[in-house]
Design a protein around this motif. Sequence first.
Motif, PDB file in Angstrom:
ATOM      1  N   UNK A 142       0.829  -1.218   0.000  1.00 22.14           N
ATOM      2  CA  UNK A 142       0.000   0.000   0.000  1.00 22.14           C
ATOM      3  C   UNK A 142       0.856   1.258   0.000  1.00 22.14           C
ATOM      4  N   UNK A 143       2.147   1.102  -0.253  1.00 27.73           N
ATOM      5  CA  UNK A 143       3.082   2.221  -0.169  1.00 27.73           C
ATOM      6  C   UNK A 143       2.780   3.344  -1.136  1.00 27.73           C
ATOM      7  N   UNK A 144       2.472   3.000  -2.376  1.00 32.29           N
ATOM      8  CA  UNK A 144       2.215   4.026  -3.385  1.00 32.29           C
ATOM      9  C   UNK A 144       0.997   4.868  -3.015  1.00 32.29           C
ATOM     10  N   UNK A 145      -0.036   4.203  -2.499  1.00 34.36           N
ATOM     11  CA  UNK A 145      -1.253   4.924  -2.114  1.00 34.36           C
ATOM     12  C   UNK A 145      -0.997   5.837  -0.922  1.00 34.36           C
ATOM     13  N   UNK A 146      -0.244   5.343   0.063  1.00 37.56           N
ATOM     14  CA  UNK A 146       0.075   6.160   1.236  1.00 37.56           C
ATOM     15  C   UNK A 146       0.912   7.365   0.834  1.00 37.56           C
ATOM     16  N   UNK A 147       1.895   7.150  -0.035  1.00 37.51           N
ATOM     17  CA  UNK A 147       2.753   8.242  -0.481  1.00 37.51           C
ATOM     18  C   UNK A 147       1.946   9.298  -1.232  1.00 37.51           C
ATOM     19  N   UNK A 148       1.039   8.842  -2.078  1.00 39.42           N
ATOM     20  CA  UNK A 148       0.171   9.767  -2.815  1.00 39.42           C
ATOM     21  C   UNK A 148      -0.699  10.567  -1.853  1.00 39.42           C
ATOM     22  N   UNK A 149      -1.226   9.900  -0.823  1.00 36.45           N
ATOM     23  CA  UNK A 149      -2.087  10.571   0.154  1.00 36.45           C
ATOM     24  C   UNK A 149      -1.313  11.640   0.919  1.00 36.45           C
ATOM     25  N   UNK A 150      -0.083  11.310   1.307  1.00 41.58           N
ATOM     26  CA  UNK A 150       0.729  12.263   2.060  1.00 41.58           C
ATOM     27  C   UNK A 150       1.156  13.450   1.202  1.00 41.58           C
ATOM     28  N   UNK A 151       1.404  13.205  -0.078  1.00 36.17           N
ATOM     29  CA  UNK A 151       1.844  14.289  -0.959  1.00 36.17           C
ATOM     30  C   UNK A 151       0.672  15.175  -1.389  1.00 36.17           C
ATOM     31  N   UNK A 152      -0.397  14.557  -1.876  1.00 40.20           N
ATOM     32  CA  UNK A 152      -1.510  15.310  -2.449  1.00 40.20           C
ATOM     33  C   UNK A 152      -2.615  15.617  -1.446  1.00 40.20           C
ATOM     34  N   UNK A 153      -2.682  14.805  -0.375  1.00 41.63           N
ATOM     35  CA  UNK A 153      -3.716  15.026   0.627  1.00 41.63           C
ATOM     36  C   UNK A 153      -5.079  14.533   0.189  1.00 41.63           C
ATOM     37  N   UNK A 154      -6.007  14.537   1.127  1.00 41.24           N
ATOM     38  CA  UNK A 154      -7.386  14.125   0.851  1.00 41.24           C
ATOM     39  C   UNK A 154      -8.333  15.070   1.572  1.00 41.24           C
ATOM     40  N   UNK A 155      -8.207  16.344   1.263  1.00 37.27           N
ATOM     41  CA  UNK A 155      -8.945  17.363   1.998  1.00 37.27           C
ATOM     42  C   UNK A 155     -10.464  17.184   1.883  1.00 37.27           C
ATOM     43  N   UNK A 156     -10.933  16.653   0.754  1.00 36.80           N
ATOM     44  CA  UNK A 156     -12.380  16.474   0.588  1.00 36.80           C
ATOM     45  C   UNK A 156     -12.973  15.448   1.550  1.00 36.80           C
ATOM     46  N   UNK A 157     -12.111  14.585   2.108  1.00 35.83           N
ATOM     47  CA  UNK A 157     -12.611  13.550   2.999  1.00 35.83           C
ATOM     48  C   UNK A 157     -12.301  13.841   4.459  1.00 35.83           C
ATOM     49  N   UNK A 158     -11.925  15.074   4.761  1.00 36.06           N
ATOM     50  CA  UNK A 158     -11.703  15.474   6.152  1.00 36.06           C
ATOM     51  C   UNK A 158     -13.041  15.522   6.883  1.00 36.06           C
ATOM     52  N   UNK A 159     -13.069  15.009   8.106  1.00 35.53           N
ATOM     53  CA  UNK A 159     -14.283  15.046   8.927  1.00 35.53           C
ATOM     54  C   UNK A 159     -14.153  16.130   9.999  1.00 35.53           C
ATOM     55  N   UNK A 160     -15.297  16.521  10.560  1.00 35.57           N
ATOM     56  CA  UNK A 160     -15.271  17.547  11.605  1.00 35.57           C
ATOM     57  C   UNK A 160     -14.439  17.109  12.800  1.00 35.57           C
ATOM     58  N   UNK A 161     -14.489  15.835  13.137  1.00 34.21           N
ATOM     59  CA  UNK A 161     -13.743  15.355  14.315  1.00 34.21           C
ATOM     60  C   UNK A 161     -12.236  15.501  14.124  1.00 34.21           C
ATOM     61  N   UNK A 162     -11.753  15.415  12.871  1.00 32.09           N
ATOM     62  CA  UNK A 162     -10.326  15.562  12.594  1.00 32.09           C
ATOM     63  C   UNK A 162      -9.832  16.995  12.795  1.00 32.09           C
TER      64      UNK A 162
END
Length: 257
Positions: A117-137
């Motif tokens: 899952x390394x490629x996916x994790x690296x992509x997430x850390x570089x590009x982020x996933x701001x659209x999936x941020x929740x209020x609790x975060x």
Amino acid sequence: MFDVELLSILLPALAAGLLVLSTHVLLGQQVLKRGIIFIDLAIAQVAALGAIVSHIDHRLEDLPYAHVWMPALFALGGAGIIAWMAKRLVGELEAFIGCFYVLSAVAAMLLLANDPHGAELLKQLMSGQILWVSWSQLALPAVVSAGILGIIIAKPQILDGAGFYFLFALVITLSVELVGVYLVFSTLILPALALNQYHGKPKLALAYGVGIVGYIAGLLLSASYDLPSGAAIVATLALSAFLFRMLLKLRLPVLAG
């Protein structure tokens, strides 16, 4: 017209963007003032490296809030190294910070080389996933951001000393998790760069305006055309910065520098 479900996604994402902007606009102006443009990329990459270490070591991954304190430890360590270099490598500081960033990025790639899952994790850390941020975060970043802004307001001279690097590390750690490395860099540099040659009283307010316009436009673009949110916001931040800078030149021809 956006439906309620889409609005429930966009509102926390916008709140995350505003939280990041609240501290990054101030710190970004300090980064330009110091002439250490790559520090944000370097610290963000080191924080991402800490997140990767906590991910691949299952003993750490199972500890409470390891995804927060492990990147924070790495970022603080990186800030300490850069603060040390700032005193001893004045003429070469930017070059060494650039090397620090590259080495951190390479270390991340090597650590994830055999992770399925390394490629996916690296992509997430570089590009982020701001659209999936929740209020609790947003609770912890909101508390930390308010605390850091309070410190800066009460003691603004802290930005001119070594304390800047450690405040910077804390801010970057939380921001990388929310929006990713690329958007962290863009949020720090683009609003500051847009107003870099303007020295009027509303400079700070205008810099925040650059960021707010960029984030709103990017989120709407991403939601409307199903585009990667981080990339879309980086693009609209750049466009917002360019337009603000051009408008200021047209309306205010007497600029310093």
